[in-house]
Design an enzyme around this catalytic site. Sequence first.
Site, PDB file in Angstrom:
ATOM      1  N   SER A 146       0.834  -1.192   0.000  1.00 52.82           N
ATOM      2  CA  SER A 146       0.000   0.000   0.000  1.00 52.82           C
ATOM      3  C   SER A 146       0.884   1.263   0.000  1.00 52.82           C
ATOM      4  O   SER A 146       1.710   1.425  -0.888  1.00 52.82           O
ATOM      5  CB  SER A 146      -0.943  -0.042   1.210  1.00 52.82           C
ATOM      6  OG  SER A 146      -1.969   0.893   1.066  1.00 52.82           O
ATOM      7  N   ASP A 177      -8.748  -5.971  -4.850  1.00 56.30           N
ATOM      8  CA  ASP A 177      -8.259  -4.924  -3.950  1.00 56.30           C
ATOM      9  C   ASP A 177      -9.355  -3.886  -3.752  1.00 56.30           C
ATOM     10  O   ASP A 177      -9.818  -3.268  -4.713  1.00 56.30           O
ATOM     11  CB  ASP A 177      -7.001  -4.291  -4.554  1.00 56.30           C
ATOM     12  CG  ASP A 177      -6.271  -3.392  -3.562  1.00 56.30           C
ATOM     13  OD1 ASP A 177      -6.936  -2.549  -2.916  1.00 56.30           O
ATOM     14  OD2 ASP A 177      -5.035  -3.518  -3.448  1.00 56.30           O
ATOM     15  N   HIS A 227      -6.763  -6.093  -0.624  1.00 54.14           N
ATOM     16  CA  HIS A 227      -5.717  -5.093  -0.446  1.00 54.14           C
ATOM     17  C   HIS A 227      -4.690  -5.553   0.605  1.00 54.14           C
ATOM     18  O   HIS A 227      -4.982  -5.548   1.793  1.00 54.14           O
ATOM     19  CB  HIS A 227      -6.328  -3.765  -0.024  1.00 54.14           C
ATOM     20  CG  HIS A 227      -5.317  -2.654   0.051  1.00 54.14           C
ATOM     21  ND1 HIS A 227      -4.597  -2.240  -1.048  1.00 54.14           N
ATOM     22  CD2 HIS A 227      -4.881  -1.897   1.076  1.00 54.14           C
ATOM     23  CE1 HIS A 227      -3.776  -1.272  -0.693  1.00 54.14           C
ATOM     24  NE2 HIS A 227      -3.927  -1.048   0.593  1.00 54.14           N
TER      25      HIS A 227
END
Length: 516
Positions: free
Chosen positions: A183, A405, A444
């Site tokens: 991320s 995601d 994610h």
Amino acid sequence: MVSLWRWSAGLAVLAFRGIGQAAYQGGSPVISCDSIPEPTVPGAEILLMTRDLRLEWKGLVYDPSTGNFTLSPPLSVCTVNVTLTHPGAGDEVNVWVWLPTNGWNGRFQGVGGGGWQAGTYGFSSLGLSALQGYAAASTDGSNLFRQDGLDQAFLHELAVVGKAVTASFYGASSFRSYWNGCSQGGRQGFMIAQRYPDDFDGIMANAPALSWPNLALALAWGRHVLRVLDWRPSMCVMQAFKLRSTEACDALDGVKDGVISDPSACRFDPTDLVGQKVDCGLEGKKKVTRKDAQVAAMIRAGPKSTEGISLWDGYDWGTDYIGLLPAELSGVPDSIDLLTAVWIQYFLEKDPDFDLSHLTTVEQFTDLFASAYGEWGGLIGTDLPDLSRFRDAGGKLMSWHGTADELIPANNSIRYRKQVEGVMGGGGLVDDFYKFYVAPGAGHCSGGPGAHPQDFMKKLEAWVEENERPDVLGGKMKNLEGKDVERIICPFPSLARYDGTSDPDKASSYECEKSY
Ligand SMILES: *[C@@H]1O[C@H](CO)[C@@H](O)[C@H](O)[C@H]1NC(C)=O
Ligand SMILES: *[C@@H]1O[C@H](CO)[C@@H](O)[C@H](O)[C@H]1NC(C)=O
Ligand SMILES: *[C@@H]1O[C@H](CO)[C@@H](O)[C@H](O)[C@H]1NC(C)=O
Ligand SMILES: [Ca+2]
């Protein structure tokens, strides 16, 4: 802020002073962290350095493979805190280094942050890395900019401080260095490859928040759509679009397993649900309205300009809506509300009191988009496609991105990868130093119905240390009956295809085929 760039100009000179840390008394080693010298950090001064020996540290450690925090076994570790300042800036940057006192695996690992913070996972991630044998470091990226993620110079300083402290504690003159981030931490990994290509031998940079100025607005799009339509959907109804689209498209890949392996093949019309009743448990049954379907369709399509031109990626069918809609709808505390608000208020409108409820038209959103990248792309876009310095330094980078995601669309990574291929001689040559994987159904950084690549860091280490090139990866997931099953995860641009006849729970029943 611009002065940040200057601090990092000089190449770090590591000061190895060769201090042995284990003194022997009466036959048993007495470990001491006290004599780790202050590192030399070009352009910065050290305000404070503390060294603590913790013989039985226990804490909640984040496990990225499950997305859960679990209580760690006891860990014996030197924890070193270094507070830096940059003369004239009046700032304070904290770098934390954790050094396992036994079982060091001979590697240094820089641990990336998440959300707006340079080091969100902080101690839980450092704990996990140290438990795995790494000397590990993370940073808060300064008190002045802690909320803004503008961390490029701090990333280099993390490397300088972390490596110097590691070298002196273990008396090691050479060791491998790795970056480990997802991320925002994945974006940081790419930032390092682009701007500090000599700092790490290997970079793991998953689900990266690349093209941040556009991505942050794409994350705000679902919230904006509710204002444009003046509609407050039930989260339960929104999740019904996720469930029903998954049901509709799951089997297109030949295996009914809750995973839409090729989302581009999924044709789902959300208006088909209009008028149907959704069972919302305690809230009773809710009827799907036309506006609900419109919200789903607009999130799927992604931000569009007043002329209907696509501004950025949307979110594939099957993606969870919780992060894409305001937390008040889900009741789940959600930092994405804050993250998108900060981006618009502080960075784009430059008014902390800017009232987001005044943003009610597509035209306003289009205007924000028009200015965001031009203003901030150079600083935080992290999408320079020329990675030749990283390649020439011998660096290796691995990255995966899940199609489910729920925050950063996989297309965000695919776009960058294609740009790199465009300027660096095509996918074959890029694969020599940057391997990219699209993981069907993976969420994610963690979670999602699909499989995550197994032992990704180990694969990167084998590439760096043994020159073993990663290729097709193994993955594990639970099928719809909750049973552990195998999958493969294919190097971009290929995609796993089921052979149609063999046991769908076995990796050997899948093959990578050119697709994207
Ligand atoms: C993660 O934690 C959640 C909630 O505590 C639990 O339901 C889930 O089974 C855990 N997952 C794993 C893989 O441990
Ligand atoms: C090091 O930093 C952490 C996090 O800020 C803090 O909890 C800890 O007390 C610090 N250690 C010392 C010795 O100051
Ligand atoms: C992702 O990109 C592909 C190729 O450009 C496109 O067909 C697809 O619709 C995009 N997906 C989303 C969700 O934007
Ligand atoms: Ca499927």
